[in-house]
Motif scaffolding. Structure first.
Motif, short mmCIF file in Angstrom:
data_model
loop_
_atom_site.label_atom_id
_atom_site.label_comp_id
_atom_site.label_asym_id
_atom_site.label_seq_id
_atom_site.Cartn_x
_atom_site.Cartn_y
_atom_site.Cartn_z
N THR A 66 -4.99 -1.13 -9.86
CA THR A 66 -5.47 -1.66 -8.34
C THR A 66 -4.61 -2.70 -7.80
O THR A 66 -5.07 -3.15 -6.87
N ALA A 68 -2.26 -2.00 -5.90
CA ALA A 68 -1.85 -1.57 -4.44
C ALA A 68 -2.80 -2.11 -3.46
O ALA A 68 -2.77 -2.25 -2.25
N TYR A 69 -3.90 -2.62 -3.96
CA TYR A 69 -5.04 -2.87 -3.02
C TYR A 69 -4.95 -4.50 -2.95
O TYR A 69 -5.82 -5.03 -2.45
N PRO A 102 -2.46 2.39 -0.26
CA PRO A 102 -2.29 3.68 -1.04
C PRO A 102 -2.94 4.92 -0.53
O PRO A 102 -3.66 4.89 0.42
N ARG A 103 -2.21 6.22 -0.96
CA ARG A 103 -2.60 7.43 -0.32
C ARG A 103 -4.25 7.69 -0.09
O ARG A 103 -4.69 8.06 0.78
N GLU A 104 -4.85 7.34 -1.36
CA GLU A 104 -6.25 7.79 -1.14
C GLU A 104 -7.06 6.81 -0.24
O GLU A 104 -8.04 7.22 0.53
N ARG A 106 -5.72 5.55 2.64
CA ARG A 106 -5.39 6.07 3.84
C ARG A 106 -6.29 7.24 4.13
O ARG A 106 -6.60 7.36 5.39
#
Length: 309
Positions: A66, A68-69, A102-104, A106
């Motif tokens: 986690t 990236a969060y 992160p991609r998910e 977005r």
């Protein structure tokens, strides 16, 4: 008579539009200022929940999965500590999400943003506003232009303060995900709980939509709302919420449409946002959403004139 909770209309997405459980439900929702929208099949709130749990932590404070969060406290113009309230939040627009999410996450935010546009189009159709003027009167927001904010909110129960300031959102449409009580709406001068309903978003209308429709015989209500003080509960996770917003551009004009179908600018977006920021938050961010970058172009990355719930 004091209401135990605010009664809300319920709707679901059907094709390109909305289907309300009750006849005339959308018209009632426009008068109420908010309604419940069933979470579409396949929507995963997990990335948004993770962001709310993690964004205020340092990058190394937690599992690598986690990372990236986390670390958003160090991103200027994206992280906001509301010093007079329990809330701290990430406020970020589309270009900012492309850089920092992160991609998910977005993808999830984009799903919610698409719902704000679906609601906006359905509302303008119900009000009889001609599609030919939609783009002009919304500053392009109905076409995916304007400013499409995403907010992730964390409420710090150790602060003995109101959860979030009483406010109206500034834009056209807000789609909110929350799981815990705390949200309240002003009804006839009293604060009434807007309790979460599992499997549903809370959708509310904002000040730009209220102004846009003020001259119509069925004007939209921008609902005044707040989050009450969130008390600490031993062993329980802190309250959170996250939301997508469809707003007009931060600079330019706000419009009003008339019964004959004509429309005219009535106020500058900059004036509208600055007044909101000053009256709502009473902090150092009065210019957020309308500051100028070095090229003299409005810098609206991560700086919203809106609200949190």
């Amino acid at each position: 008579m004091t209401l135990d909770t605010m009664p809300l209309q319920r709707a679901a997405v059907t094709g390109p539009g909305l289907r309300f459980d009750a006849a005339g439900g959308l018209s009632r929702a426009l008068r109420d200022g908010c309604f419940l929208l069933a979470v579409p099949a396949g929507f995963d709130p997990g990335p948004g929940i993770t962001l709310c749990r993690e964004f205020h932590r340092s990058p190394d404070e937690g599992p690598a999965a986690t990372r990236a969060y986390r670390g958003f406290r160090d991103v200027p113009g994206v992280y906001f500590d509301r010093e007079h309230f329990q809330t701290e939040h990430v406020l970020i627009d589309g270009p900012g999400r492309a850089r920092h999410f992160p991609r998910e996450l977005r993808a999830m935010a984009q799903q919610m943003s698409a719902l704000t546009l679906l609601v906006l189009r359905a509302a303008m159709t119900d009000l009889g506003i001609a599609p030919a003027v939609w783009s002009e009167i919304t500053g392009g927001a109905v076409d995916g232009l304007g400013t499409h904010w995403f907010a992730a909110n964390h409420y710090r129960p150790e602060r003995a303060k109101l959860g979030c300031a009483p406010h109206k959102d500034t834009g056209f449409v807000t789609v909110l995900y929350n799981e815990e009580p705390g949200l309240e709406a002003s009804v006839d001068g009293a604060w009434v709980p807007v309790d979460p309903v599992p499997g549903h978003f809370v959708v509310n209308f904002g000040g730009a939509f209220e102004l846009l429709t003020a001259a119509l015989d069925r004007p939209v209500r921008a609902i005044l709302h707040q989050v009450r003080q969130c008390a600490p509960t031993p062993g329980a996770a802190d309250r959170f919420s996250f939301a997508a917003f469809a707003n007009p551009p931060a600079t330019g004009d706000l419009y009003q449409v008339h019964e004959d179908g004509s429309a005219a600018p009535v106020r500058s977006s900059e004036e509208f946002l600055r007044e909101f920021n000053e009256q709502t938050w009473s902090d150092r961010h009065a210019d957020f959403g309308i500051a100028q970058d070095d090229a003299g172009i409005a810098d609206v990355v991560g700086a919203r004139g809106g609200g949190t719930s």
